[in-house]
Design a protein around this motif. Structure first.
Motif, PDB file in Angstrom:
ATOM      1  N   ARG A 296      -2.641 -26.654 -45.364  1.00  0.00           N
ATOM      2  CA  ARG A 296      -2.867 -26.066 -44.029  1.00  0.00           C
ATOM      3  C   ARG A 296      -4.290 -25.562 -43.869  1.00  0.00           C
ATOM      4  O   ARG A 296      -4.844 -25.598 -42.782  1.00  0.00           O
ATOM      5  N   GLN A 297      -4.873 -25.051 -44.963  1.00  0.00           N
ATOM      6  CA  GLN A 297      -6.235 -24.523 -44.881  1.00  0.00           C
ATOM      7  C   GLN A 297      -7.289 -25.619 -44.840  1.00  0.00           C
ATOM      8  O   GLN A 297      -8.335 -25.454 -44.235  1.00  0.00           O
ATOM      9  N   THR A 298      -7.033 -26.739 -45.492  1.00  0.00           N
ATOM     10  CA  THR A 298      -8.071 -27.764 -45.612  1.00  0.00           C
ATOM     11  C   THR A 298      -7.940 -28.888 -44.597  1.00  0.00           C
ATOM     12  O   THR A 298      -8.928 -29.529 -44.260  1.00  0.00           O
ATOM     13  N   ASN A 299      -6.750 -29.158 -44.120  1.00  0.00           N
ATOM     14  CA  ASN A 299      -6.532 -30.275 -43.207  1.00  0.00           C
ATOM     15  C   ASN A 299      -6.301 -29.804 -41.778  1.00  0.00           C
ATOM     16  O   ASN A 299      -5.720 -28.750 -41.553  1.00  0.00           O
ATOM     17  N   PHE A 300      -6.735 -30.605 -40.869  1.00  0.00           N
ATOM     18  CA  PHE A 300      -6.466 -30.420 -39.457  1.00  0.00           C
ATOM     19  C   PHE A 300      -6.820 -29.026 -38.935  1.00  0.00           C
ATOM     20  O   PHE A 300      -5.951 -28.260 -38.537  1.00  0.00           O
ATOM     21  N   PRO A 301      -8.109 -28.679 -38.932  1.00  0.00           N
ATOM     22  CA  PRO A 301      -8.497 -27.356 -38.435  1.00  0.00           C
ATOM     23  C   PRO A 301      -8.017 -27.107 -37.005  1.00  0.00           C
ATOM     24  O   PRO A 301      -7.752 -25.961 -36.630  1.00  0.00           O
ATOM     25  N   GLU A 302      -7.868 -28.175 -36.218  1.00  0.00           N
ATOM     26  CA  GLU A 302      -7.411 -27.985 -34.845  1.00  0.00           C
ATOM     27  C   GLU A 302      -5.950 -27.532 -34.773  1.00  0.00           C
ATOM     28  O   GLU A 302      -5.503 -27.030 -33.750  1.00  0.00           O
ATOM     29  N   CYS A 303      -5.212 -27.680 -35.860  1.00  0.00           N
ATOM     30  CA  CYS A 303      -3.799 -27.263 -35.893  1.00  0.00           C
ATOM     31  C   CYS A 303      -3.601 -25.870 -36.487  1.00  0.00           C
ATOM     32  O   CYS A 303      -2.484 -25.365 -36.506  1.00  0.00           O
ATOM     33  N   ARG A 304      -4.648 -25.254 -36.972  1.00  0.00           N
ATOM     34  CA  ARG A 304      -4.500 -23.943 -37.626  1.00  0.00           C
ATOM     35  C   ARG A 304      -3.890 -22.904 -36.709  1.00  0.00           C
ATOM     36  O   ARG A 304      -3.115 -22.055 -37.150  1.00  0.00           O
ATOM     37  N   ALA A 305      -4.222 -22.952 -35.422  1.00  0.00           N
ATOM     38  CA  ALA A 305      -3.647 -21.985 -34.480  1.00  0.00           C
ATOM     39  C   ALA A 305      -2.126 -22.115 -34.437  1.00  0.00           C
ATOM     40  O   ALA A 305      -1.399 -21.114 -34.424  1.00  0.00           O
ATOM     41  N   VAL A 306      -1.624 -23.348 -34.463  1.00  0.00           N
ATOM     42  CA  VAL A 306      -0.173 -23.565 -34.459  1.00  0.00           C
ATOM     43  C   VAL A 306       0.449 -23.028 -35.744  1.00  0.00           C
ATOM     44  O   VAL A 306       1.475 -22.339 -35.712  1.00  0.00           O
TER      45      VAL A 306
ATOM     46  N   GLU B 232       0.897 -25.553 -52.421  1.00  0.00           N
ATOM     47  CA  GLU B 232       0.350 -26.824 -51.933  1.00  0.00           C
ATOM     48  C   GLU B 232       0.356 -26.886 -50.412  1.00  0.00           C
ATOM     49  O   GLU B 232      -0.604 -27.352 -49.796  1.00  0.00           O
ATOM     50  N   ILE B 233       1.420 -26.412 -49.793  1.00  0.00           N
ATOM     51  CA  ILE B 233       1.499 -26.400 -48.328  1.00  0.00           C
ATOM     52  C   ILE B 233       0.427 -25.487 -47.748  1.00  0.00           C
ATOM     53  O   ILE B 233      -0.256 -25.847 -46.781  1.00  0.00           O
ATOM     54  N   ALA B 234       0.256 -24.306 -48.332  1.00  0.00           N
ATOM     55  CA  ALA B 234      -0.762 -23.369 -47.840  1.00  0.00           C
ATOM     56  C   ALA B 234      -2.158 -23.957 -47.982  1.00  0.00           C
ATOM     57  O   ALA B 234      -2.991 -23.837 -47.070  1.00  0.00           O
ATOM     58  N   GLN B 235      -2.435 -24.611 -49.106  1.00  0.00           N
ATOM     59  CA  GLN B 235      -3.744 -25.234 -49.290  1.00  0.00           C
ATOM     60  C   GLN B 235      -3.947 -26.371 -48.310  1.00  0.00           C
ATOM     61  O   GLN B 235      -5.031 -26.542 -47.759  1.00  0.00           O
TER      62      GLN B 235
END
Length: 95
Positions: free
Chosen positions: A44-54, A39-42
């Motif tokens: 991270r992939q779907t929400n807040f694309p601007e935070c993916r780098a972090v 659930e956490i991995a999903q």
């Protein structure tokens, strides 16, 4: 909050020989942890694309730290396959 059987793995490993198939409480705990990680991995992939780098930077740091300790982290797919192989005989079922 993660629902788990308290100290299930410790009790199992103290009561059984090495190589024994895990019982229901151990498998239940593993399944719940895996479901949470999925659930956490999903999320991270779907929400807040601007935070993916972090998120990617944090994951890379965790991977580097694990390699330095000599225990590389397993991917979620590897952990699911391992769980299914060791816990398919219990009522916890497979993922």
């Amino acid at each position: 909050m993660l629902r788990q059987y308290p100290d299930a793995e410790l009790r199992f490993f103290l009561a059984n020989e090495s190589g024994a198939k895990p019982d229901f409480p151990v498998c239940y705990n593993r399944r719940e942890r895996l479901k949470r990680d999925i659930e956490i991995a999903q999320w991270r992939q779907t929400n807040f694309p601007e935070c993916r780098a972090v998120f990617n930077e944090r994951e890379a740091k965790l991977d580097r730290d694990a390699k330095e300790r000599g225990r590389p982290r397993k991917s979620i797919k590897e952990r699911i396959a391992e769980y299914n192989a060791s816990c398919s005989h219990t009522m916890a079922g497979t993922l």
